[in-house]
Scaffold this active site. Structure first.
Site, PDB file in Angstrom:
ATOM      1  N   ASN A  97     -22.176 -10.600 -12.252  1.00 12.30           N
ATOM      2  CA  ASN A  97     -23.503  -9.999 -12.457  1.00 12.30           C
ATOM      3  C   ASN A  97     -24.447 -10.920 -13.243  1.00 12.30           C
ATOM      4  OD1 ASN A  97     -25.376  -7.974 -12.203  1.00 12.30           O
ATOM      5  ND2 ASN A  97     -24.406  -6.571 -13.658  1.00 12.30           N
TER       6      ASN A  97
ATOM      7  N   HIS B 163     -19.411   8.041 -15.092  1.00 11.29           N
ATOM      8  CA  HIS B 163     -20.381   7.758 -16.157  1.00 11.29           C
ATOM      9  C   HIS B 163     -21.404   8.875 -16.272  1.00 11.29           C
ATOM     10  CE1 HIS B 163     -20.232   3.107 -16.541  1.00 11.29           C
ATOM     11  NE2 HIS B 163     -19.035   3.591 -16.359  1.00 11.29           N
TER      12      HIS B 163
ATOM     13  N   ARG C 163     -17.048   9.214 -19.082  1.00 14.02           N
ATOM     14  CA  ARG C 163     -17.624   8.376 -20.138  1.00 14.02           C
ATOM     15  C   ARG C 163     -18.976   8.946 -20.497  1.00 14.02           C
ATOM     16  NH1 ARG C 163     -19.862   2.103 -19.927  1.00 14.02           N
ATOM     17  NH2 ARG C 163     -21.814   3.170 -19.474  1.00 14.02           N
TER      18      ARG C 163
ATOM     19  N   TYR D  76     -27.884   1.069 -24.606  1.00 15.45           N
ATOM     20  CA  TYR D  76     -26.960   0.700 -23.544  1.00 15.45           C
ATOM     21  C   TYR D  76     -26.399   1.943 -22.853  1.00 15.45           C
ATOM     22  CZ  TYR D  76     -22.772  -0.088 -21.013  1.00 15.45           C
ATOM     23  OH  TYR D  76     -21.841  -0.038 -20.011  1.00 15.45           O
TER      24      TYR D  76
ATOM     25  N   ASP E 235     -18.316   3.793 -24.531  1.00 10.93           N
ATOM     26  CA  ASP E 235     -18.421   2.329 -24.529  1.00 10.93           C
ATOM     27  C   ASP E 235     -19.375   1.894 -25.635  1.00 10.93           C
ATOM     28  OD1 ASP E 235     -18.512  -0.351 -23.939  1.00 10.93           O
ATOM     29  OD2 ASP E 235     -18.932  -0.097 -21.801  1.00 10.93           O
TER      30      ASP E 235
ATOM     31  N   HIS F 173     -19.914  -1.213 -26.265  1.00 11.51           N
ATOM     32  CA  HIS F 173     -20.536  -2.402 -25.665  1.00 11.51           C
ATOM     33  C   HIS F 173     -20.793  -3.519 -26.680  1.00 11.51           C
ATOM     34  CE1 HIS F 173     -22.603  -4.232 -22.138  1.00 11.51           C
ATOM     35  NE2 HIS F 173     -21.796  -3.423 -21.503  1.00 11.51           N
TER      36      HIS F 173
ATOM     37  N   GLU G  84     -14.379   1.891 -26.269  1.00 16.76           N
ATOM     38  CA  GLU G  84     -14.334   0.617 -25.540  1.00 16.76           C
ATOM     39  C   GLU G  84     -15.183  -0.456 -26.211  1.00 16.76           C
ATOM     40  OE1 GLU G  84     -15.600   1.198 -21.490  1.00 16.76           O
ATOM     41  OE2 GLU G  84     -16.212  -0.897 -21.279  1.00 16.76           O
TER      42      GLU G  84
ATOM     43  N   GLU H  44     -13.211  -6.102 -20.261  1.00 16.18           N
ATOM     44  CA  GLU H  44     -13.949  -6.234 -18.997  1.00 16.18           C
ATOM     45  C   GLU H  44     -14.552  -7.627 -18.829  1.00 16.18           C
ATOM     46  OE1 GLU H  44     -16.804  -3.006 -19.518  1.00 16.18           O
ATOM     47  OE2 GLU H  44     -18.405  -4.456 -19.772  1.00 16.18           O
TER      48      GLU H  44
ATOM     49  N   ARG I  54      -8.755  -3.859 -19.974  1.00 16.53           N
ATOM     50  CA  ARG I  54      -9.782  -3.588 -18.955  1.00 16.53           C
ATOM     51  C   ARG I  54     -10.057  -4.730 -17.990  1.00 16.53           C
ATOM     52  NH1 ARG I  54     -13.004   0.015 -18.239  1.00 16.53           N
ATOM     53  NH2 ARG I  54     -15.003  -1.066 -18.372  1.00 16.53           N
TER      54      ARG I  54
ATOM     55  N   ASP J 139     -21.465  -3.229 -10.373  1.00 16.81           N
ATOM     56  CA  ASP J 139     -21.575  -4.649 -10.019  1.00 16.81           C
ATOM     57  C   ASP J 139     -20.251  -5.204  -9.493  1.00 16.81           C
ATOM     58  OD1 ASP J 139     -21.496  -4.051 -12.996  1.00 16.81           O
ATOM     59  OD2 ASP J 139     -20.794  -6.120 -13.057  1.00 16.81           O
TER      60      ASP J 139
ATOM     61  N   GLU K 261     -12.066   2.862 -14.006  1.00 11.19           N
ATOM     62  CA  GLU K 261     -13.493   3.199 -14.045  1.00 11.19           C
ATOM     63  C   GLU K 261     -14.023   3.277 -12.614  1.00 11.19           C
ATOM     64  OE1 GLU K 261     -15.921   0.167 -15.903  1.00 11.19           O
ATOM     65  OE2 GLU K 261     -17.511   1.589 -16.373  1.00 11.19           O
TER      66      GLU K 261
ATOM     67  N   TRP L 163     -25.453  -7.735 -26.412  1.00 12.50           N
ATOM     68  CA  TRP L 163     -25.868  -6.650 -25.529  1.00 12.50           C
ATOM     69  C   TRP L 163     -24.661  -5.895 -25.066  1.00 12.50           C
ATOM     70  CZ3 TRP L 163     -24.834  -5.533 -20.342  1.00 12.50           C
ATOM     71  CH2 TRP L 163     -25.479  -4.346 -19.884  1.00 12.50           C
TER      72      TRP L 163
HETATM   73  O1  EZ4 Z   1     -22.163  -3.639 -18.807  1.00  9.27           O
HETATM   74  O2  EZ4 Z   1     -20.697  -4.056 -15.586  1.00  9.27           O
HETATM   75  O3  EZ4 Z   1     -17.920  -0.384 -18.888  1.00  9.27           O
HETATM   76  N1  EZ4 Z   1     -18.818  -0.790 -18.226  1.00  9.27           N
HETATM   77  C1  EZ4 Z   1     -19.712  -1.698 -18.629  1.00  9.27           C
HETATM   78  C2  EZ4 Z   1     -20.707  -2.155 -17.589  1.00  9.27           C
HETATM   79  C3  EZ4 Z   1     -21.146  -3.596 -17.847  1.00  9.27           C
HETATM   80  C4  EZ4 Z   1     -21.657  -4.210 -16.575  1.00  9.27           C
HETATM   81  C5  EZ4 Z   1     -21.997  -5.673 -16.766  1.00  9.27           C
HETATM   82  O4  EZ4 Z   1     -22.223  -6.303 -15.569  1.00  9.27           O
HETATM   83  O5  EZ4 Z   1     -19.705  -2.095 -19.753  1.00  9.27           O
HETATM   84  O6  EZ4 Z   1     -21.796  -1.290 -17.553  1.00  9.27           O
HETATM   85 CO    CO Z   2     -17.862  -1.612 -20.710  1.00  7.43          CO
END
Ligand code: EZ4
Ligand code: CO
Length: 402
Positions: free
Chosen positions: A37, A122, A147, A159, A210, A212, A236, A262, A283, A316, A339, A402
């Site tokens: 991505n 989600h 989630r 996010y 998440d 993130h 996560e 991830e 993950r 993605d 997921e 991010w």
């Molecule tokens: O931000 O796949 O758990 N899922 C995530 C996703 C990621 C995107 C990044 O390309 O964290 O939303």
């Molecule tokens: Co994630």
């Protein structure tokens, strides 16, 4: 059997996908996802310029040898671009092997270990009430695990909060969107959200969240502790994990289960996390961690430490990745959860697939191979559309994760 041709297909049915298609002299072909991505073209060039010329004339049955050839032979190891390219080749070769055998990939791996694969969806909302409703909507659709992400009052562009509700898509502008991050506001808010979710939806639904990568280890520890009464399935990416030892601090303070990986590309990225039992779910996914061949190595290491899989499956990751992942999940003994973010109908049409969702569980279907193909004619109608992921800054302008 010999590989006669391999091509990279780039398409954008609502979002960009990169797919490798490998063809053979016996008319059998296989596909693999190569989507990274926001950095798609780097993998396209890596495949077209450096990998495809090496594949021509090889025996597609020799998956392990080709994997080793691409990994060791490049001299430069690991990294998301290399490992996504290797993953695409690996997935396409497993697809071919399955088609030749007349068996779905899960049968080649050792057969099904379960009847279906539990997935999580989600739910995201603009405020707590909205998020409570969205989680309810997922429960109505049959999901056993959801989630939950929610906009933080007063913070721009949290996010995980979608512009529409069904197809959350973070990479949505040609240059990265700038979002603002506020840790104190988030730490105060997140427990309130999960308290409301438990009150509204009861004790049985599995709830995930998440972070993130936004917190420091001690902040993550505090959040994990604060969320304990709401019994999350996992928290996560609580802190960035380049320094795997950072998770020791979190682990000392909370029994909230932890999931990471991830953005990992290899077993080395998670070896210490697994061996020191610093996480509960790994993950890593097919497309970004070297394909089925390497993911199996990670899962086997994880099994020794009772760490279970929880593969990334955002939009993605193309349906080709999803098909491979579901075959893997149905087999892998130490499966945790998968997921599953739904793709748009346009994407589903470009990638006809055998996998299905029913009552919170998915099944890869029983087509030979990964059970996913690409409709090239349809794919050609959607031109590449450059898009990047957002960035995050603290309120004083400091660039953050991010
Ligand atoms: O931000 O796949 O758990 N899922 C995530 C996703 C990621 C995107 C990044 O390309 O964290 O939303
Ligand atoms: Co994630």
């Amino acid at each position: 059997m010999k590989i006669t041709k391999a091509r990279v297909i780039v398409t954008c049915p609502g979002r960009n996908f990169v797919t490798l298609k490998i063809e053979t002299d016996e008319g059998v072909h296989g596909i693999g996802d190569a989507t990274l991505n926001g950095r798609e073209k780097a993998v396209v060039a890596y495949l077209e310029d450096h990998v495809i010329p090496l594949l021509i004339g090889r025996d597609p049955a020799r998956i392990e040898d080709i994997w080793q050839y691409l990994y060791r032979g490049a001299y430069w190891r690991r990294g998301p671009v290399t490992m996504s390219a290797i993953a695409a080749v690996d997935t396409a070769l497993w697809d071919i092997k399955g088609k030749v055998a007349g068996l779905p990939v899960y049968e080649l791996l050792g057969g099904a270990s379960r009847d279906g694969v539990m997935v999580y969806g989600h739910a995201n909302g603009n405020d707590i009430a909205h998020t409570v409703d969205e989680v309810g909507r997922y429960i109505e659709m049959g999901y056993k695990a959801v989630r939950a992400q929610c906009a933080i009052p007063g913070v721009k562009g949290t996010y995980g909060v979608a512009k529409g509700t069904m197809y959350y898509e973070p990479a949505d502008s040609a240059l990265p969107e700038e979002t603002v991050w506020n840790t104190p506001a988030y730490l105060n808010f997140a427990p309130e959200l999960f308290e409301a979710l438990r009150i509204a939806h009861g004790p049985d639904i599995e709830l995930l969240h998440d972070v993130h990568h936004r917190l420091t280890p001690i902040e993550a520890a505090r959040l994990g502790k604060a969320l304990e009464p709401y019994r999350l399935f996992w928290m996560e990416d609580a802190t960035p994990a380049e320094n795997q030892e950072a998770f020791k601090l979190i682990r000392q303070h909370t029994v909230t289960p932890l999931a990471v990986g991830e953005i990992f590309n290899s077993i080395h990225d998670c070896r210490e996390l697994i061996q020191n039992q610093l996480i509960d779910y790994i993950r890593t996914t097919v497309v970004h961690a070297g394909g089925i061949t390497h993911l199996r190595r990670i899962a086997d290491l994880a099994a020794l430490y009772q760490v279970r899989t929880g593969s990334h499956g955002a939009t993605d990751l193309s349906p080709a990745c999803m098909g491979a992942a579901l075959n893997f999940d149905l087999w892998v003994p130490n499966f945790g959860i998968q997921e599953y973010m739904r793709h748009t109908p346009e994407t589903d049409a470009v990638f006809p697939h055998a996998y299905s969702f029913s009552d919170g569980f998915m099944h890869p279907g029983d087509l030979p191979g990964i059970g996913v193909d690409i409709d090239e004619e349809l794919a050609a109608k959607y031109e590449y559309d450059p898009k990047q992921l957002p960035i995050a800054r603290l309120q004083d302008g400091t660039l953050w994760n991010w």
